[in-house]
Write a protein that holds these residues in place. Structure first.
Motif, PDB file in Angstrom:
ATOM      1  N   ASP A  53       0.814  -1.213   0.000  1.00  0.00           N
ATOM      2  CA  ASP A  53       0.000   0.000   0.000  1.00  0.00           C
ATOM      3  C   ASP A  53       0.851   1.268   0.000  1.00  0.00           C
ATOM      4  N   LEU A  54       2.181   1.095   0.053  1.00  0.00           N
ATOM      5  CA  LEU A  54       3.086   2.237   0.105  1.00  0.00           C
ATOM      6  C   LEU A  54       3.389   2.790  -1.286  1.00  0.00           C
ATOM      7  N   SER A  55       3.854   4.040  -1.305  1.00  0.00           N
ATOM      8  CA  SER A  55       4.446   4.604  -2.516  1.00  0.00           C
ATOM      9  C   SER A  55       5.953   4.448  -2.512  1.00  0.00           C
TER      10      SER A  55
ATOM     11  N   ALA B 247       8.838   7.131  -6.099  1.00  0.00           N
ATOM     12  CA  ALA B 247       7.464   6.988  -5.618  1.00  0.00           C
ATOM     13  C   ALA B 247       6.438   7.013  -6.735  1.00  0.00           C
ATOM     14  N   GLU B 248       6.765   7.659  -7.846  1.00  0.00           N
ATOM     15  CA  GLU B 248       5.834   7.724  -8.979  1.00  0.00           C
ATOM     16  C   GLU B 248       5.655   6.371  -9.659  1.00  0.00           C
TER      17      GLU B 248
ATOM     18  N   ALA C 239       2.839   1.981 -12.636  1.00  0.00           N
ATOM     19  CA  ALA C 239       2.638   0.535 -12.737  1.00  0.00           C
ATOM     20  C   ALA C 239       1.157   0.194 -12.723  1.00  0.00           C
ATOM     21  N   SER C 240       0.407   0.864 -11.842  1.00  0.00           N
ATOM     22  CA  SER C 240      -1.032   0.608 -11.759  1.00  0.00           C
ATOM     23  C   SER C 240      -1.748   1.046 -13.037  1.00  0.00           C
ATOM     24  N   ARG C 241      -1.362   2.220 -13.537  1.00  0.00           N
ATOM     25  CA  ARG C 241      -2.017   2.769 -14.728  1.00  0.00           C
ATOM     26  C   ARG C 241      -1.744   1.911 -15.965  1.00  0.00           C
TER      27      ARG C 241
END
Length: 229
Positions: free
Chosen positions: A52-54, A217-218, A223-225
């Motif tokens: 759940d971290l950035s 952090a980006e 990765a999700s996108r």
């Protein structure tokens, strides 16, 4: 979605893990991160929490890490969580753990002349937004000689030898100071400066760390996108 960072500090006290963590905590809070600071490697055991971290920032020179502690970090970073750190707190951590070294991109082997060596950090022009607009600069500290993954993207270097030693017989070599690399869908950032916290009172090292944190952090959002795993 809030940006969350975990700083895990400890190990050899000569690298001032508490003071360095305080510097990094302020940088992250100023960039609107929610920051947790832990003094135990057991903070790595909760894989669900890590996912759940950035960003994960290790500040833990030497010491030992168990397989149960390192596996969730390897997996979280591989799935897009950023990993960023400096000096021995990231690349002289857990000398017996080759998986850690594989993920971080290098490991310390020497600092010829020890502390107080004056040397130049040479920025590699056009290599990354992390160093864009930053000029070469001189520091007086430990000059880290690292064994480095050939897959890293080098953003800044320093030239050896500055002081005499057995290594000088090889002639001049440019060794990485700042690099990035990928670990699965995750972004990894490293800077070899940071023997003591006061190095980050200098504009250039502090700005490089700030940008490196943001870049790493980006990776989770990207990765999700893009559906990376």
């Amino acid at each position: 979605m809030p940006k969350k960072a975990l700083i895990v500090r400890g190990g050899w006290e000569g690298h001032q893990p508490i003071q360095v963590a305080d510097v990094f905590h302020k940088i992250l809070v100023d960039e609107d991160f929610e920051v947790e600071v832990s003094d135990t490697l057991d903070a790595f055991l909760d894989k669900k929490k890590l996912m759940d971290l950035s960003l994960i920032i290790p500040i833990w020179t030497m010491g030992n890490i168990t397989q149960e502690q390192v596996n969730p970090v390897l997996e979280a970073v591989g799935n897009g969580v950023g990993l960023a750190g400096c000096h021995g707190g990231m690349c002289d951590a857990f000398r017996e753990c080759v998986e850690w070294q594989f993920m971080t991109g290098g490991n310390w082997v020497a600092h010829p002349g020890n502390d107080g060596v004056e040397y130049t950090v040479n920025i590699k022009r056009g290599s990354s937004i992390i160093v864009e607009g930053i000029d070469d600069f001189v520091v007086k500290s430990e000059q880290y000689y690292l064994h480095v993954d050939p897959a890293v993207e080098v953003l800044a270097t320093t030239r050896f030898p500055v002081v005499d030693g057995y290594h000088a017989a090889n002639g001049q070599v440019d060794a990485p100071v700042v690099w990035t690399k990928r670990w699965g869908a995750g972004r990894v950032f490293y800077c070899s400066l940071g023997h003591h916290a006061d190095i980050f009172e200098m504009r250039e090292p502090r700005e490089i760390m700030r940008r490196g944190f943001l870049w790493a952090a980006e990776g989770r959002e990207v990765a999700s996108r893009e559906g990376l795993n």
